[in-house]
Every structure is written in C-alpha cells, then in structure tokens.
Write a protein that holds these residues in place. Structure first.
Motif, PDB file in Angstrom:
ATOM      1  N   MET A 191       1.428  -5.450  15.647  1.00  0.00           N
ATOM      2  CA  MET A 191       1.328  -3.777  15.227  1.00  0.00           C
ATOM      3  C   MET A 191      -0.294  -3.491  15.289  1.00  0.00           C
ATOM      4  N   LYS A 192      -0.408  -2.403  15.847  1.00  0.00           N
ATOM      5  CA  LYS A 192      -1.951  -2.077  15.786  1.00  0.00           C
ATOM      6  C   LYS A 192      -2.056  -0.831  14.796  1.00  0.00           C
ATOM      7  N   ILE A 193      -3.112  -1.076  13.664  1.00  0.00           N
ATOM      8  CA  ILE A 193      -3.083   0.005  12.790  1.00  0.00           C
ATOM      9  C   ILE A 193      -4.611   0.650  12.722  1.00  0.00           C
ATOM     10  N   VAL A 194      -4.758   1.943  12.667  1.00  0.00           N
ATOM     11  CA  VAL A 194      -5.961   2.679  11.920  1.00  0.00           C
ATOM     12  C   VAL A 194      -5.667   2.948  10.774  1.00  0.00           C
ATOM     13  N   ILE A 195      -6.697   2.910   9.838  1.00  0.00           N
ATOM     14  CA  ILE A 195      -6.915   3.229   8.813  1.00  0.00           C
ATOM     15  C   ILE A 195      -7.913   4.237   8.238  1.00  0.00           C
ATOM     16  N   VAL A 196      -7.451   5.411   7.799  1.00  0.00           N
ATOM     17  CA  VAL A 196      -8.577   6.374   7.384  1.00  0.00           C
ATOM     18  C   VAL A 196      -8.273   6.747   6.021  1.00  0.00           C
ATOM     19  N   ASP A 197      -9.421   6.635   5.376  1.00  0.00           N
ATOM     20  CA  ASP A 197      -9.677   6.815   3.797  1.00  0.00           C
ATOM     21  C   ASP A 197     -11.096   7.280   3.638  1.00  0.00           C
ATOM     22  N   ASP A 198     -11.397   7.994   2.798  1.00  0.00           N
ATOM     23  CA  ASP A 198     -12.812   8.551   2.183  1.00  0.00           C
ATOM     24  C   ASP A 198     -13.265   7.494   1.543  1.00  0.00           C
ATOM     25  N   ASP A 199     -12.604   6.581   1.011  1.00  0.00           N
ATOM     26  CA  ASP A 199     -13.164   5.448  -0.280  1.00  0.00           C
ATOM     27  C   ASP A 199     -13.297   4.277   0.816  1.00  0.00           C
ATOM     28  N   LYS A 200     -14.338   3.878   1.130  1.00  0.00           N
ATOM     29  CA  LYS A 200     -14.631   2.716   2.181  1.00  0.00           C
ATOM     30  C   LYS A 200     -14.074   1.409   1.752  1.00  0.00           C
ATOM     31  N   LEU A 201     -14.242   1.317   0.185  1.00  0.00           N
ATOM     32  CA  LEU A 201     -13.559   0.165  -0.569  1.00  0.00           C
ATOM     33  C   LEU A 201     -12.114   0.027  -0.188  1.00  0.00           C
ATOM     34  N   VAL A 202     -11.463   1.024  -0.235  1.00  0.00           N
ATOM     35  CA  VAL A 202     -10.058   1.240  -0.235  1.00  0.00           C
ATOM     36  C   VAL A 202      -9.794   0.780   1.242  1.00  0.00           C
ATOM     37  N   CYS A 203     -10.496   1.019   2.279  1.00  0.00           N
ATOM     38  CA  CYS A 203     -10.277   0.945   3.677  1.00  0.00           C
ATOM     39  C   CYS A 203     -10.509  -0.758   4.016  1.00  0.00           C
ATOM     40  N   VAL A 204     -11.616  -1.225   3.227  1.00  0.00           N
ATOM     41  CA  VAL A 204     -11.906  -2.692   3.168  1.00  0.00           C
ATOM     42  C   VAL A 204     -10.687  -3.550   2.562  1.00  0.00           C
ATOM     43  N   ALA A 205     -10.267  -3.134   1.650  1.00  0.00           N
ATOM     44  CA  ALA A 205      -9.273  -3.658   0.730  1.00  0.00           C
ATOM     45  C   ALA A 205      -8.057  -3.578   1.501  1.00  0.00           C
ATOM     46  N   LEU A 206      -7.337  -2.412   2.302  1.00  0.00           N
ATOM     47  CA  LEU A 206      -6.067  -2.229   2.815  1.00  0.00           C
ATOM     48  C   LEU A 206      -6.296  -3.417   4.212  1.00  0.00           C
ATOM     49  N   LYS A 207      -7.446  -3.503   4.802  1.00  0.00           N
ATOM     50  CA  LYS A 207      -7.755  -4.268   5.972  1.00  0.00           C
ATOM     51  C   LYS A 207      -7.343  -5.634   5.746  1.00  0.00           C
ATOM     52  N   THR A 208      -7.861  -6.144   4.522  1.00  0.00           N
ATOM     53  CA  THR A 208      -7.639  -7.515   4.144  1.00  0.00           C
ATOM     54  C   THR A 208      -6.338  -7.595   3.897  1.00  0.00           C
TER      55      THR A 208
ATOM     56  N   LYS B 241      -0.218   5.488  -3.238  1.00  0.00           N
ATOM     57  CA  LYS B 241      -1.101   4.141  -3.260  1.00  0.00           C
ATOM     58  C   LYS B 241      -1.008   3.282  -4.530  1.00  0.00           C
ATOM     59  N   GLN B 242      -0.327   3.885  -5.549  1.00  0.00           N
ATOM     60  CA  GLN B 242       0.044   3.106  -6.658  1.00  0.00           C
ATOM     61  C   GLN B 242       0.872   2.172  -6.045  1.00  0.00           C
ATOM     62  N   ASN B 243       1.851   2.326  -5.467  1.00  0.00           N
ATOM     63  CA  ASN B 243       2.973   1.617  -5.120  1.00  0.00           C
ATOM     64  C   ASN B 243       2.356   0.726  -3.914  1.00  0.00           C
ATOM     65  N   PHE B 244       1.525  -0.140  -3.963  1.00  0.00           N
ATOM     66  CA  PHE B 244       0.777  -0.744  -3.176  1.00  0.00           C
ATOM     67  C   PHE B 244       1.601  -1.827  -2.529  1.00  0.00           C
ATOM     68  N   GLU B 245       2.618  -2.046  -3.203  1.00  0.00           N
ATOM     69  CA  GLU B 245       3.637  -3.410  -2.425  1.00  0.00           C
ATOM     70  C   GLU B 245       4.388  -2.848  -1.563  1.00  0.00           C
ATOM     71  N   SER B 246       4.517  -1.395  -1.522  1.00  0.00           N
ATOM     72  CA  SER B 246       5.489  -0.871  -0.497  1.00  0.00           C
ATOM     73  C   SER B 246       4.777  -0.559   0.907  1.00  0.00           C
ATOM     74  N   ILE B 247       3.456  -0.801   0.952  1.00  0.00           N
ATOM     75  CA  ILE B 247       2.569  -0.284   2.063  1.00  0.00           C
ATOM     76  C   ILE B 247       2.960  -1.131   3.408  1.00  0.00           C
ATOM     77  N   VAL B 248       3.186  -2.698   3.164  1.00  0.00           N
ATOM     78  CA  VAL B 248       3.651  -3.320   4.412  1.00  0.00           C
ATOM     79  C   VAL B 248       4.985  -3.190   4.882  1.00  0.00           C
ATOM     80  N   PRO B 249       5.969  -3.014   3.837  1.00  0.00           N
ATOM     81  CA  PRO B 249       7.344  -2.581   4.368  1.00  0.00           C
ATOM     82  C   PRO B 249       7.360  -1.261   4.824  1.00  0.00           C
ATOM     83  N   ALA B 250       6.680  -0.162   4.511  1.00  0.00           N
ATOM     84  CA  ALA B 250       6.647   1.036   5.047  1.00  0.00           C
ATOM     85  C   ALA B 250       5.959   1.161   6.431  1.00  0.00           C
ATOM     86  N   LEU B 251       5.146   0.388   6.786  1.00  0.00           N
ATOM     87  CA  LEU B 251       4.553   0.239   7.863  1.00  0.00           C
ATOM     88  C   LEU B 251       5.458  -0.601   8.953  1.00  0.00           C
TER      89      LEU B 251
END
Length: 206
Positions: free
Chosen positions: A1-18, A103-113
């Motif tokens: 699954m190929k994902i592109v992340i766009v967020d104005d907070d660079k730290l959020v992008c790095v954290a999400l990528k990890t 965003k607060q429901n971070f545990e739902s991000i992977v299942p949502a994707l």
C-alpha cells in the motif's frame, strides 16, 4: 500500500511515516506540508491513498482534495485532522473523500487506511454521530437516480439517524424481519457494505 502524507507539521509527518512503515505492508512514498504540494505529489507519485490534514498554509487539504478528485474521481483521500468543524465534515463528504478521522484517535489510522484501500469509507463514530445535525431535514432529496424507492428512502434516512432495525420497524409499521431484509437489498443495490456506509451515502447525496 503506497501512501503520501501531507501535514503542515513536519514532526507529524515523520511520526506518521515511522508508525505506518512499521506495519511492513505500508510504504510512505512521499510527504508534503501544504495543499499545493499534495496535488504535486499525488499527480507525480500516484499513491494508493493520500493521507492529508485540512488546515494548512498556502492551500488547505479540502481545496487540494477538490482539485485532485475533479481530475481523478477514483482517488482515495483520507482526511486526518484535529478539527471536528461541521463545515469541514460536510465538505469532505460532498467532495467524495473516503474518510475523515481525528488525529487524537491515532490507533485508528492504520485500520482506516486498510479499510479505505479495500474500497470502504471510514468516518469515525464521533463524525457519524454529528451527521444528522448537519443536514437540513426540511429538504427533500431525490434518490430515484440510484434506483431507490420512497419506502427504501424512508428506511435509509432512519438508518442514517442511527435507529436500530427494531426502532425503524416501529416507526414504519413494518416487521423487524422486513426491515432487515430491506436493508440487505438496499446495500446490495447501492454496492455498499454496511449501515455506516449507507449513512454516509445518504448524507453525501442529500
């Protein structure tokens, strides 16, 4: 699954990528920080899903999504934001976004994707619960183009309000079994998977 992340907070992008790439089957092929970059990345990299924030400088996520989906109606866009603003939710539905999660429901991000990648729509419970209050109930939607009868539309509208089969049966003077069978027929007719998708379909097209 190929994902592109766009967020104005660079730290959020790095954290999400990890977080996402730890899953093994998810690859983050690009990151950006505003709507214009989102459009450029989407067009050049052709990701399976664009995971994007809403409030950003230069161009918002909603503006970017509108441009992307106007040229690619099959595009899969999942909004990830901290905001539950009514206007954002309605706009996301109208645009044809595949999901809207907090965003607060971070545990739902992977299942949502994963769900979006499988063709499902994902709107968290906190989003779905707000939908009835966002819609003008005095309007009379026309669903005939979808092959939906007036009786089926009555059932769909009550499902969208969150009523159970038993409650719907009581309101429409039908048996619970009839309601259950009708919902199954409606889901098949509209190529939808479940009641949540049916509610999203109703509010998107109302």
């Amino acid at each position: 699954m190929k994902i592109v992340i766009v967020d104005d907070d660079k730290l959020v992008c790095v954290a999400l990528k990890t977080i996402l790439e730890a899953e093994g089957d998810i690859s983050v092929i690009g990151t950006g920080h505003n709507g214009k970059e989102a459009i450029e990345l989407y067009n050049s990299l052709k990701p399976d899903i664009l995971l994007i924030d809403i409030r950003m400088d230069t161009m918002t996520g909603l503006e970017a999504a509108e441009q992307i989906l106007s040229s690619d109606k099959n595009g899969k866009i999942l909004f990830l934001t901290t905001f539950l603003d009514d206007e954002y939710i309605v706009k996301a539905l109208k645009l044809g976004a595949k999901g809207y999660i907090i965003k607060q429901n971070f545990e739902s991000i992977v299942p949502a994707l994963r769900a979006v990648n499988m063709g499902q729509s994902v709107f968290g419970e906190d989003i779905v619960s707000k939908l009835p209050s966002l819609i003008n109930k005095n309007s009379s939607p026309d669903f005939s183009s979808f092959g939906v009868t007036e009786k089926e539309l009555d059932i769909i509208s009550l499902v969208a309000e969150g009523l159970s089969n038993k409650e719907i049966a009581g309101k429409l003077y039908l048996s619970e079994g009839t309601v259950r069978n009708s919902i199954s027929i409606i889901l098949e007719k509209l190529s939808l998977r479940d009641r949540t998708q049916l509610a999203v379909f109703y509010y998107k097209n109302k």
